[in-house]
Design an enzyme around this catalytic site. Structure first.
Site, PDB file in Angstrom:
ATOM      1  N   MET A   1       0.850  -1.177   0.000  1.00 59.30           N
ATOM      2  CA  MET A   1       0.000   0.000   0.000  1.00 59.30           C
ATOM      3  C   MET A   1       0.893   1.237   0.000  1.00 59.30           C
ATOM      4  O   MET A   1       1.414   1.629   1.035  1.00 59.30           O
ATOM      5  CB  MET A   1      -0.912  -0.032   1.227  1.00 59.30           C
ATOM      6  N   PRO A   2       1.106   1.870  -1.142  1.00 60.92           N
ATOM      7  CA  PRO A   2       1.930   3.075  -1.202  1.00 60.92           C
ATOM      8  C   PRO A   2       1.264   4.257  -0.493  1.00 60.92           C
ATOM      9  O   PRO A   2       0.046   4.428  -0.552  1.00 60.92           O
ATOM     10  CB  PRO A   2       2.056   3.359  -2.693  1.00 60.92           C
ATOM     11  N   PHE A   3       2.092   5.025   0.166  1.00 60.18           N
ATOM     12  CA  PHE A   3       1.662   6.262   0.811  1.00 60.18           C
ATOM     13  C   PHE A   3       2.647   7.345   0.392  1.00 60.18           C
ATOM     14  O   PHE A   3       3.847   7.212   0.623  1.00 60.18           O
ATOM     15  CB  PHE A   3       1.666   6.108   2.339  1.00 60.18           C
TER      16      PHE A   3
END
Length: 72
Positions: free
Chosen positions: A1-3
């Protein structure tokens, strides 16, 4: 999950410009790293000019001197 967190000085970035940044970063992560855009989070945080410094000066002071980050 990229942030991804984008920090900008508070200088009138429009809602449309923010949407372009969010879409562009999401598309880049999708195409480059094959990340699911539905799991990609982008946060834009605006910082007051008095709270951001560069080269020993507050950005508010640099702006008063006519120094900007705009392309010439």
């Amino acid at each position: 999950m990229p942030f991804v967190k984008i920090e900008l000085t508070r200088e009138g970035v429009t809602r449309e410009q923010k949407q372009t940044l969010i879409k562009g970063v999401t598309d880049l992560l999708t195409s480059t790293l094959n990340k699911d855009p539905h799991l990609t989070h982008v946060v834009i945080q605006e910082v007051d000019l008095d709270d951001w410094g560069y080269a020993g000066e507050q950005v508010s002071v640099l702006r008063e001197k006519g120094i900007t980050a705009d392309k010439k």
